[in-house]
Design a protein around this motif. Sequence first.
Motif, PDB file in Angstrom:
ATOM      1  N   GLY A  59      -6.952  -2.805   1.800  1.00 11.00           N
ATOM      2  CA  GLY A  59      -6.816  -2.349   3.184  1.00 11.00           C
ATOM      3  C   GLY A  59      -7.951  -1.429   3.600  1.00 11.00           C
ATOM      4  O   GLY A  59      -8.496  -1.542   4.706  1.00 11.00           O
ATOM      5  N   VAL A  84      -2.815  -3.451   8.443  1.00 10.11           N
ATOM      6  CA  VAL A  84      -2.677  -3.495   6.983  1.00 10.11           C
ATOM      7  C   VAL A  84      -1.213  -3.374   6.571  1.00 10.11           C
ATOM      8  O   VAL A  84      -0.747  -4.106   5.696  1.00 10.11           O
ATOM      9  CB  VAL A  84      -3.527  -2.363   6.336  1.00 10.11           C
ATOM     10  CG1 VAL A  84      -3.184  -2.156   4.871  1.00 10.11           C
ATOM     11  CG2 VAL A  84      -5.012  -2.676   6.498  1.00 10.11           C
ATOM     12  N   GLN A  85      -0.494  -2.456   7.214  1.00 10.27           N
ATOM     13  CA  GLN A  85       0.918  -2.273   6.864  1.00 10.27           C
ATOM     14  C   GLN A  85       1.859  -2.932   7.880  1.00 10.27           C
ATOM     15  O   GLN A  85       2.837  -3.573   7.510  1.00 10.27           O
ATOM     16  CB  GLN A  85       1.244  -0.769   6.740  1.00 10.27           C
ATOM     17  CG  GLN A  85       2.641  -0.530   6.238  1.00 10.27           C
ATOM     18  CD  GLN A  85       2.925   0.901   5.782  1.00 10.27           C
ATOM     19  OE1 GLN A  85       4.047   1.353   5.854  1.00 10.27           O
ATOM     20  NE2 GLN A  85       1.925   1.639   5.319  1.00 10.27           N
ATOM     21  N   VAL A  93       2.277   5.446   6.984  1.00 11.71           N
ATOM     22  CA  VAL A  93       2.249   6.685   6.207  1.00 11.71           C
ATOM     23  C   VAL A  93       2.605   7.880   7.108  1.00 11.71           C
ATOM     24  O   VAL A  93       3.261   8.829   6.686  1.00 11.71           O
ATOM     25  CB  VAL A  93       0.849   6.876   5.565  1.00 11.71           C
ATOM     26  CG1 VAL A  93       0.729   8.201   4.843  1.00 11.71           C
ATOM     27  CG2 VAL A  93       0.549   5.717   4.606  1.00 11.71           C
ATOM     28  N   LYS A 153      -1.884  -5.647   2.836  1.00  8.84           N
ATOM     29  CA  LYS A 153      -0.677  -5.593   1.993  1.00  8.84           C
ATOM     30  C   LYS A 153       0.103  -6.908   1.834  1.00  8.84           C
ATOM     31  O   LYS A 153       0.175  -7.459   0.757  1.00  8.84           O
ATOM     32  CB  LYS A 153       0.265  -4.513   2.519  1.00  8.84           C
ATOM     33  CG  LYS A 153      -0.317  -3.121   2.372  1.00  8.84           C
ATOM     34  CD  LYS A 153       0.643  -2.083   2.861  1.00  8.84           C
ATOM     35  CE  LYS A 153       0.042  -0.697   2.846  1.00  8.84           C
ATOM     36  NZ  LYS A 153      -0.240  -0.166   1.506  1.00  8.84           N
ATOM     37  N   HIS A 192       5.474  -0.750  -1.614  1.00  9.56           N
ATOM     38  CA  HIS A 192       4.697  -0.194  -0.512  1.00  9.56           C
ATOM     39  C   HIS A 192       4.277  -1.284   0.489  1.00  9.56           C
ATOM     40  O   HIS A 192       3.089  -1.466   0.784  1.00  9.56           O
ATOM     41  CB  HIS A 192       3.484   0.579  -1.028  1.00  9.56           C
ATOM     42  CG  HIS A 192       3.056   1.668  -0.082  1.00  9.56           C
ATOM     43  ND1 HIS A 192       3.755   2.831   0.056  1.00  9.56           N
ATOM     44  CD2 HIS A 192       2.037   1.747   0.796  1.00  9.56           C
ATOM     45  CE1 HIS A 192       3.173   3.583   0.969  1.00  9.56           C
ATOM     46  NE2 HIS A 192       2.131   2.945   1.447  1.00  9.56           N
ATOM     47  N   ASN A 236     -10.691  -1.995   6.674  1.00  9.41           N
ATOM     48  CA  ASN A 236     -10.996  -1.068   7.779  1.00  9.41           C
ATOM     49  C   ASN A 236     -12.448  -0.598   7.732  1.00  9.41           C
ATOM     50  O   ASN A 236     -13.088  -0.432   8.777  1.00  9.41           O
ATOM     51  CB  ASN A 236     -10.047   0.138   7.734  1.00  9.41           C
ATOM     52  CG  ASN A 236      -8.653  -0.248   8.199  1.00  9.41           C
ATOM     53  OD1 ASN A 236      -8.505  -1.122   9.055  1.00  9.41           O
ATOM     54  ND2 ASN A 236      -7.631   0.385   7.653  1.00  9.41           N
ATOM     55  N   HIS A 262      -5.695   5.175   7.301  1.00 11.07           N
ATOM     56  CA  HIS A 262      -6.470   3.932   7.295  1.00 11.07           C
ATOM     57  C   HIS A 262      -7.108   3.631   5.943  1.00 11.07           C
ATOM     58  O   HIS A 262      -7.872   2.674   5.827  1.00 11.07           O
ATOM     59  CB  HIS A 262      -7.544   3.979   8.390  1.00 11.07           C
ATOM     60  CG  HIS A 262      -6.984   4.116   9.774  1.00 11.07           C
ATOM     61  ND1 HIS A 262      -6.244   3.128  10.384  1.00 11.07           N
ATOM     62  CD2 HIS A 262      -7.015   5.149  10.657  1.00 11.07           C
ATOM     63  CE1 HIS A 262      -5.865   3.525  11.596  1.00 11.07           C
ATOM     64  NE2 HIS A 262      -6.319   4.754  11.779  1.00 11.07           N
ATOM     65  N   GLU A 264      -3.109   1.933  14.246  1.00  9.10           N
ATOM     66  CA  GLU A 264      -2.019   1.151  13.656  1.00  9.10           C
ATOM     67  C   GLU A 264      -1.017   0.851  14.783  1.00  9.10           C
ATOM     68  O   GLU A 264      -0.662   1.756  15.539  1.00  9.10           O
ATOM     69  CB  GLU A 264      -1.284   1.967  12.585  1.00  9.10           C
ATOM     70  CG  GLU A 264      -2.125   2.374  11.394  1.00  9.10           C
ATOM     71  CD  GLU A 264      -1.563   3.619  10.693  1.00  9.10           C
ATOM     72  OE1 GLU A 264      -0.632   3.491   9.899  1.00  9.10           O
ATOM     73  OE2 GLU A 264      -2.078   4.728  10.949  1.00  9.10           O
TER      74      GLU A 264
HETATM   75  C1  LIG Z   1      -2.148   1.287   7.850  1.00  8.90           C
HETATM   76  C2  LIG Z   1      -2.892   1.291   6.558  1.00  8.90           C
HETATM   77  N1  LIG Z   1      -4.218   1.055   6.564  1.00  8.90           N
HETATM   78  C3  LIG Z   1      -4.924   1.034   5.419  1.00  8.90           C
HETATM   79  C4  LIG Z   1      -4.329   1.259   4.200  1.00  8.90           C
HETATM   80  C5  LIG Z   1      -5.158   1.235   2.939  1.00  8.90           C
HETATM   81  O1  LIG Z   1      -4.870   0.115   2.186  1.00  8.90           O
HETATM   82  P1  LIG Z   1      -5.309   0.031   0.640  1.00  8.90           P
HETATM   83  O2  LIG Z   1      -4.437   0.993  -0.107  1.00  8.90           O
HETATM   84  O3  LIG Z   1      -5.055  -1.411   0.279  1.00  8.90           O
HETATM   85  O4  LIG Z   1      -6.742   0.396   0.575  1.00  8.90           O
HETATM   86  C6  LIG Z   1      -2.951   1.504   4.152  1.00  8.90           C
HETATM   87  C7  LIG Z   1      -2.283   1.764   2.855  1.00  8.90           C
HETATM   88  O5  LIG Z   1      -1.189   2.288   2.768  1.00  8.90           O
HETATM   89  C8  LIG Z   1      -2.214   1.528   5.359  1.00  8.90           C
HETATM   90  O6  LIG Z   1      -0.910   1.782   5.377  1.00  8.90           O
END
Ligand SMILES: Cc1ncc(COP(=O)(O)O)c(C=O)c1O
Length: 384
Positions: free
Chosen positions: A96, A212-213, A182, A239, A37, A100, A124, A177
Amino acid sequence: MKLFDVYPINDITIVKAKGSYVWDQEGQQYLDLYGGHAVISIGHTHPHYVQRITEQLNKVGFYSNSIRIPLQEQLADKLGKVSGRPDYQLFLCNSGAEANENALKLASFHTGRKKVVAFRKSFHGRTSLAVAVTDNPAIVAPVNQTENVIFLPFNDDAALEECFAKQGNEIAAVIIEGIQGVGGINVAEAGFLQAISRLCKQYGSVFVADSVQCGYGRSGKFFSHDFAGVDADIYSMAKGMGNGFPVAGIIIAPELHAKHGMLGTTFGGNHLACAAALAVLEVIEQENLIANAAETGKYLMDELKKIPQLQRVRGKGLMIGFDVPEELKDLRKNLLWNQRVFTGEAKPNTIRLLPSLALRKKDADEFLEAIREEIHTMASVVVK
Ligand SMILES: Cc1ncc(COP(=O)(O)O)c(C=O)c1O
């Protein structure tokens, strides 16, 4: 005790991993175009990474934020350089969602306001504020529901302008983002990010770039928002930051001021996490992985566009998505079980590629061969 059954899993047990490959307990090799992921940034079990974490663990693995941790300063310094934002400030946390959550909380502290603008198909995270700005009612518990979030259509300049014209003075933050993950690999247009930047400045709101991604070099630039030539006030990242070690953070523009106690965490920024994050940045630099993501990603995307059955091939760098038609709806599953290739998905019909930034051209070729062969096999079954 049983596990709380929240994950639909594939019945595979990975016991070994190296570079862009993993092996199961029967010794079967898999090509990893999913990177757990989007987490594996420098490749599985990179020797420098393993050595740095091992050495650190033999010295001190953890102590809390009540003492000086020079590794945090080294990480801030390196991150400032690699991200091109040496004047920003670093706050370290663990995931992540937490990044946020802290970004939005800080925006609210800074502005004294409550409202947050988020976008359709956003993701998020799952903590209370992070999930409230996520566009998926199925994962928002009643206790997370709030009137403070305004969802706008993605890449819609007019809707954004209208929202700010009506209530700009109440908006604490806009969170976006640079490339929705996702949500199905949807790239934010440069003009849209520039409009967010301009309106946030005009109304005193905080621009939060969820990286994060799509961040940490995955797009072929350190932050995918960089393609628009804008500076967000806060970037969240997680990530790829630890290549699998749980470490996350936000970097914060100099205009936002810290106060003792306003944010905090027990585990965030511990010695081991910093060693992992430093090892990742060192390898990213030494092996030119951001340039590799741009180059190998472009090659992969160009080749995928030549496969007529795949629709809307899109993305940047090594964050790639494409749609599959109804007759190929099992393609992802078949890639895993017949070709031994891990890929990601986005509902309803998108395959997502999120490999290590160290993916080599020959790994990309192996994937292209596998997908062509699988499509060919599936087409002949349909014809029969
Ligand atoms: C863009 C984005 N933000 C936040 C997150 C949340 O991250 P975490 O699963 O480490 O809490 C993700 C997880 O897929 C994500 O893709």
